[in-house]
Design a protein around this motif. Structure first.
Motif, PDB file in Angstrom:
ATOM      1  N   ASP A 294      36.381   0.939 -14.621  1.00  0.00           N
ATOM      2  CA  ASP A 294      35.525   0.132 -13.736  1.00  0.00           C
ATOM      3  C   ASP A 294      34.192   0.025 -14.017  1.00  0.00           C
ATOM      4  O   ASP A 294      33.595   0.911 -14.431  1.00  0.00           O
ATOM      5  N   ASP A 295      33.270  -1.077 -14.069  1.00  0.00           N
ATOM      6  CA  ASP A 295      32.015  -1.407 -14.014  1.00  0.00           C
ATOM      7  C   ASP A 295      31.282  -0.798 -12.864  1.00  0.00           C
ATOM      8  O   ASP A 295      31.664  -1.091 -11.925  1.00  0.00           O
ATOM      9  N   VAL A 296      30.358   0.071 -13.087  1.00  0.00           N
ATOM     10  CA  VAL A 296      29.719   0.884 -12.091  1.00  0.00           C
ATOM     11  C   VAL A 296      28.257   0.723 -12.358  1.00  0.00           C
ATOM     12  O   VAL A 296      27.853   0.640 -13.508  1.00  0.00           O
ATOM     13  N   ASP A 297      27.423   1.153 -11.390  1.00  0.00           N
ATOM     14  CA  ASP A 297      25.988   1.287 -11.493  1.00  0.00           C
ATOM     15  C   ASP A 297      25.467   2.265 -10.367  1.00  0.00           C
ATOM     16  O   ASP A 297      26.106   2.303  -9.319  1.00  0.00           O
ATOM     17  N   TYR A 298      24.220   2.664 -10.653  1.00  0.00           N
ATOM     18  CA  TYR A 298      23.684   3.604  -9.615  1.00  0.00           C
ATOM     19  C   TYR A 298      22.545   2.661  -8.565  1.00  0.00           C
ATOM     20  O   TYR A 298      21.875   1.998  -9.300  1.00  0.00           O
ATOM     21  N   LEU A 299      22.575   3.019  -7.571  1.00  0.00           N
ATOM     22  CA  LEU A 299      21.529   2.421  -6.544  1.00  0.00           C
ATOM     23  C   LEU A 299      21.033   3.501  -5.600  1.00  0.00           C
ATOM     24  O   LEU A 299      21.710   4.228  -5.081  1.00  0.00           O
ATOM     25  N   ASP A 300      19.853   3.847  -5.822  1.00  0.00           N
ATOM     26  CA  ASP A 300      19.137   4.944  -5.300  1.00  0.00           C
ATOM     27  C   ASP A 300      20.009   6.156  -5.287  1.00  0.00           C
ATOM     28  O   ASP A 300      20.432   6.880  -4.276  1.00  0.00           O
ATOM     29  N   ASP A 301      20.219   6.573  -6.482  1.00  0.00           N
ATOM     30  CA  ASP A 301      21.335   7.873  -6.804  1.00  0.00           C
ATOM     31  C   ASP A 301      22.512   7.704  -6.313  1.00  0.00           C
ATOM     32  O   ASP A 301      23.114   8.847  -6.065  1.00  0.00           O
TER      33      ASP A 301
ATOM     34  N   LYS B 250      25.077  -5.102  -7.023  1.00  0.00           N
ATOM     35  CA  LYS B 250      24.590  -6.471  -7.059  1.00  0.00           C
ATOM     36  C   LYS B 250      24.195  -6.972  -5.628  1.00  0.00           C
ATOM     37  O   LYS B 250      23.278  -7.736  -5.157  1.00  0.00           O
ATOM     38  N   ALA B 251      25.404  -6.974  -5.020  1.00  0.00           N
ATOM     39  CA  ALA B 251      25.464  -7.412  -3.737  1.00  0.00           C
ATOM     40  C   ALA B 251      24.330  -6.945  -2.668  1.00  0.00           C
ATOM     41  O   ALA B 251      23.590  -7.815  -1.879  1.00  0.00           O
ATOM     42  N   THR B 252      24.359  -5.616  -2.830  1.00  0.00           N
ATOM     43  CA  THR B 252      23.490  -4.597  -2.021  1.00  0.00           C
ATOM     44  C   THR B 252      21.953  -5.083  -2.439  1.00  0.00           C
ATOM     45  O   THR B 252      21.072  -5.400  -1.474  1.00  0.00           O
ATOM     46  N   ARG B 253      21.608  -5.083  -3.579  1.00  0.00           N
ATOM     47  CA  ARG B 253      20.210  -5.672  -4.282  1.00  0.00           C
ATOM     48  C   ARG B 253      19.995  -6.836  -3.536  1.00  0.00           C
ATOM     49  O   ARG B 253      18.704  -7.096  -3.321  1.00  0.00           O
ATOM     50  N   ARG B 254      20.712  -7.639  -3.608  1.00  0.00           N
ATOM     51  CA  ARG B 254      20.333  -8.985  -3.031  1.00  0.00           C
ATOM     52  C   ARG B 254      20.350  -9.207  -1.700  1.00  0.00           C
ATOM     53  O   ARG B 254      19.966 -10.274  -0.920  1.00  0.00           O
ATOM     54  N   GLY B 255      20.947  -8.000  -1.088  1.00  0.00           N
ATOM     55  CA  GLY B 255      20.597  -8.177   0.510  1.00  0.00           C
ATOM     56  C   GLY B 255      21.959  -8.776   1.248  1.00  0.00           C
ATOM     57  O   GLY B 255      21.873  -9.474   2.305  1.00  0.00           O
ATOM     58  N   GLU B 256      22.946  -9.171   0.293  1.00  0.00           N
ATOM     59  CA  GLU B 256      23.947  -9.874   1.069  1.00  0.00           C
ATOM     60  C   GLU B 256      24.665  -8.995   2.174  1.00  0.00           C
ATOM     61  O   GLU B 256      24.639  -7.681   1.912  1.00  0.00           O
ATOM     62  N   PRO B 257      25.129  -9.302   3.241  1.00  0.00           N
ATOM     63  CA  PRO B 257      25.943  -8.747   4.177  1.00  0.00           C
ATOM     64  C   PRO B 257      27.206  -8.143   3.595  1.00  0.00           C
ATOM     65  O   PRO B 257      27.857  -8.563   2.441  1.00  0.00           O
ATOM     66  N   PRO B 258      27.537  -7.120   4.205  1.00  0.00           N
ATOM     67  CA  PRO B 258      28.953  -6.514   3.837  1.00  0.00           C
ATOM     68  C   PRO B 258      30.065  -7.542   3.653  1.00  0.00           C
ATOM     69  O   PRO B 258      30.143  -8.492   4.504  1.00  0.00           O
ATOM     70  N   MET B 259      31.085  -7.484   2.727  1.00  0.00           N
ATOM     71  CA  MET B 259      32.155  -8.231   2.698  1.00  0.00           C
ATOM     72  C   MET B 259      33.134  -7.853   3.869  1.00  0.00           C
ATOM     73  O   MET B 259      33.564  -6.746   4.265  1.00  0.00           O
TER      74      MET B 259
END
Length: 65
Positions: free
Chosen positions: A28-35, A44-53
């Protein structure tokens, strides 16, 4: 910058975009956000400030479904 997961784990997003199966699987494509490790799309969605799905309709909305 995202990368491919080498191990299975849990997505740290508040509500994973792959809900209800929030598992990160090998490849899976993954990324770290605040460790915290999460799916790249969740990060990406969290960085853009989108509400949870929404678990009912699988869209992002504010308020009732």
């Amino acid at each position: 910058m995202s990368f491919q997961a080498r191990y299975t784990g849990a997505c740290a997003a508040e509500r994973c975009r792959y809900y209800p199966d929030d598992l990160i699987r090998e490849g899976d494509d993954v990324d770290y956000l605040d460790d915290e490790l999460m799916h790249a799309e969740c990060a990406k969605a969290t960085r853009r400030g989108e509400p949870p799905m929404c678990p009912n309709c699988f869209t992002h909305h504010r308020g009732e479904c």
